[in-house]
Structures are given as C-alpha cells and as structure tokens.
Design a protein around this motif. Structure first.
Motif, mmCIF file in Angstrom:
data_model
loop_
_atom_site.group_PDB
_atom_site.id
_atom_site.type_symbol
_atom_site.label_atom_id
_atom_site.label_comp_id
_atom_site.label_asym_id
_atom_site.label_seq_id
_atom_site.Cartn_x
_atom_site.Cartn_y
_atom_site.Cartn_z
ATOM 1 N N PRO A 132 0.815 -1.221 0.000
ATOM 2 C CA PRO A 132 0.000 0.000 0.000
ATOM 3 C C PRO A 132 0.844 1.264 0.000
ATOM 4 N N LYS A 133 0.315 2.301 -0.614
ATOM 5 C CA LYS A 133 0.989 3.598 -0.593
ATOM 6 C C LYS A 133 0.837 4.221 0.792
ATOM 7 N N GLU A 134 -0.377 4.103 1.365
ATOM 8 C CA GLU A 134 -0.631 4.672 2.692
ATOM 9 C C GLU A 134 -1.656 3.821 3.427
ATOM 10 N N LEU A 135 -1.309 3.414 4.626
ATOM 11 C CA LEU A 135 -2.224 2.663 5.490
ATOM 12 C C LEU A 135 -3.048 3.672 6.273
ATOM 13 N N LEU A 136 -4.378 3.613 6.123
ATOM 14 C CA LEU A 136 -5.244 4.598 6.764
ATOM 15 C C LEU A 136 -5.734 4.152 8.138
ATOM 16 N N LYS A 161 -12.042 -8.659 0.297
ATOM 17 C CA LYS A 161 -11.422 -7.398 -0.086
ATOM 18 C C LYS A 161 -12.412 -6.558 -0.884
ATOM 19 N N ILE A 162 -12.306 -5.280 -0.705
ATOM 20 C CA ILE A 162 -13.098 -4.312 -1.467
ATOM 21 C C ILE A 162 -12.074 -3.355 -2.051
ATOM 22 N N GLU A 163 -11.969 -3.318 -3.376
ATOM 23 C CA GLU A 163 -10.874 -2.581 -4.010
ATOM 24 C C GLU A 163 -11.372 -1.452 -4.900
ATOM 25 N N ASN A 164 -10.465 -0.516 -5.090
ATOM 26 C CA ASN A 164 -10.600 0.576 -6.070
ATOM 27 C C ASN A 164 -11.847 1.431 -5.884
ATOM 28 N N LEU A 165 -12.042 1.893 -4.671
ATOM 29 C CA LEU A 165 -13.172 2.798 -4.415
ATOM 30 C C LEU A 165 -12.781 4.223 -4.694
ATOM 31 N N ASN A 168 -6.325 4.763 -4.873
ATOM 32 C CA ASN A 168 -7.676 4.234 -4.721
ATOM 33 C C ASN A 168 -7.844 3.720 -3.297
ATOM 34 N N LEU A 169 -9.041 3.897 -2.748
ATOM 35 C CA LEU A 169 -9.344 3.406 -1.412
ATOM 36 C C LEU A 169 -9.642 1.913 -1.476
ATOM 37 N N ASN A 170 -9.066 1.144 -0.553
ATOM 38 C CA ASN A 170 -9.236 -0.305 -0.516
ATOM 39 C C ASN A 170 -9.482 -0.773 0.912
ATOM 40 N N TYR A 171 -10.273 -1.829 1.043
ATOM 41 C CA TYR A 171 -10.503 -2.477 2.334
ATOM 42 C C TYR A 171 -10.055 -3.929 2.216
ATOM 43 N N TYR A 172 -9.283 -4.379 3.202
ATOM 44 C CA TYR A 172 -8.889 -5.781 3.264
ATOM 45 C C TYR A 172 -9.237 -6.331 4.631
ATOM 46 N N LEU A 229 -4.684 3.160 0.941
ATOM 47 C CA LEU A 229 -4.635 3.697 -0.417
ATOM 48 C C LEU A 229 -3.590 2.915 -1.190
ATOM 49 N N ASP A 230 -3.945 2.496 -2.415
ATOM 50 C CA ASP A 230 -2.966 1.794 -3.238
ATOM 51 C C ASP A 230 -2.100 2.822 -3.984
ATOM 52 N N GLN A 231 -1.239 2.352 -4.861
ATOM 53 C CA GLN A 231 -0.308 3.242 -5.563
ATOM 54 C C GLN A 231 -1.032 4.250 -6.455
#
Length: 158
Positions: A111-115, A154-158, A138-142, A133-135
């Motif tokens: 991940p680019k940033e762990l929220l 997983k919920i990706e690319n929000l 995009n907001l992602n949930y794992y 946040l990925d590179q």
C-alpha cells in the motif's frame, strides 16, 4: 477605531472556538454513552478486569471492541454488539497481532498509505479490517481472519 475592530475580531474568535468545542462535545456524546454501556457490560459479563482500549466497528453489524486483561494478566478482546446480543470474547493469543496483519498487507499489496487497522466482527468471526490507499490512490478495504491471518474479503478501487 482599532480597539473596536480588535475587540470584535477577538470576540468572533472566542465565539468560534467555544462553538466548535460545544459542537464536538455534543456530537461525541452518543459515542461516549455507547462506550460506557459497553464497558459496563464487559465488566459484568466477561473476564476483563482491566480495560486497555475501546474502539468502534461498523460492518455488517456494529460493535464496541474492548481490549483488556483478565485476573491472570492475559490479554482479551470482547466484541459488544450495539444492539442486544451476546458478547463475543477471545484471547488475544488465539489470533494474529495487529503488526502481523499489517505485515501481511504490506507483503501482498504494497500500500501507498495505510489509513486504519481495526478489529471487527463479521459472519466469519473476528476480523482485522485494514483500510489503505494503493499506488493509484484508490481506497481499498482488506479483511483478515483474526484467528488464522487468512484473507477473507477485499473491497478494491473505491
């Protein structure tokens, strides 16, 4: 004239700060009441005698998550449902740690940033919910299973 302008400006600042504090306290009140009720239930219904942390989880159902210790200094986690229901209690040692969950996410998704990282409870049982946040930003949930560290959803690319 400068004194009048200064007094007016200072008055507006004081009123603004006071209003902000009051609004914050009023908005926090329901959460504080919910946490207090959950802590009372934890004391009455679980082995936790020393509370370390409380947090909120809003997934399929909402829970107040309480971590603490029992009389034997063992770390425990309790999920207190917001609506009526039984408290779920687990030993911390029976699951993976927050750091292990984060390391698994970093190894697999970079991940680019762990929220945020929080404990939750879903139909499969206790989970670690990680928001990042990925590179491409995009907001992602794992979600990892607390007991095994396996990926659950997983919920990706929000």
């Amino acid at each position: 004239m400068k004194k009048v302008i200064t007094i007016v400006v200072i008055s507006f600042i004081v009123i603004g700060v006071t209003s902000s504090v009051l609004i914050y306290q009023i908005s926090r009140n329901p959460l504080d009441q919910e946490a207090d009720m959950a802590l009372k239930r934890v004391k009455d219904e679980t082995a936790i005698v020393k509370v370390e942390n409380t947090s909120f989880y809003n997934g399929s159902k909402s829970y107040v998550v309480v971590t603490g210790e029992n009389n034997k200094n063992e770390k425990l986690v309790a999920w207190v449902p917001k609506k009526k229901g039984d408290i779920i209690e687990k030993k911390w040692a029976d699951g993976i740690t927050k750091d292990q969950a984060i390391n698994k996410l970093k190894d697999e998704k970079k991940p680019k940033e762990l929220l945020s990282v929080r404990l939750g409870y879903e139909s499969v049982g206790p989970v670690w919910e990680m928001t990042y946040l990925d590179q491409q930003e995009n907001l992602n949930y794992y979600y990892l299973l607390f007991s095994t560290g396996e990926w659950w959803r997983k919920i990706e690319n929000l």
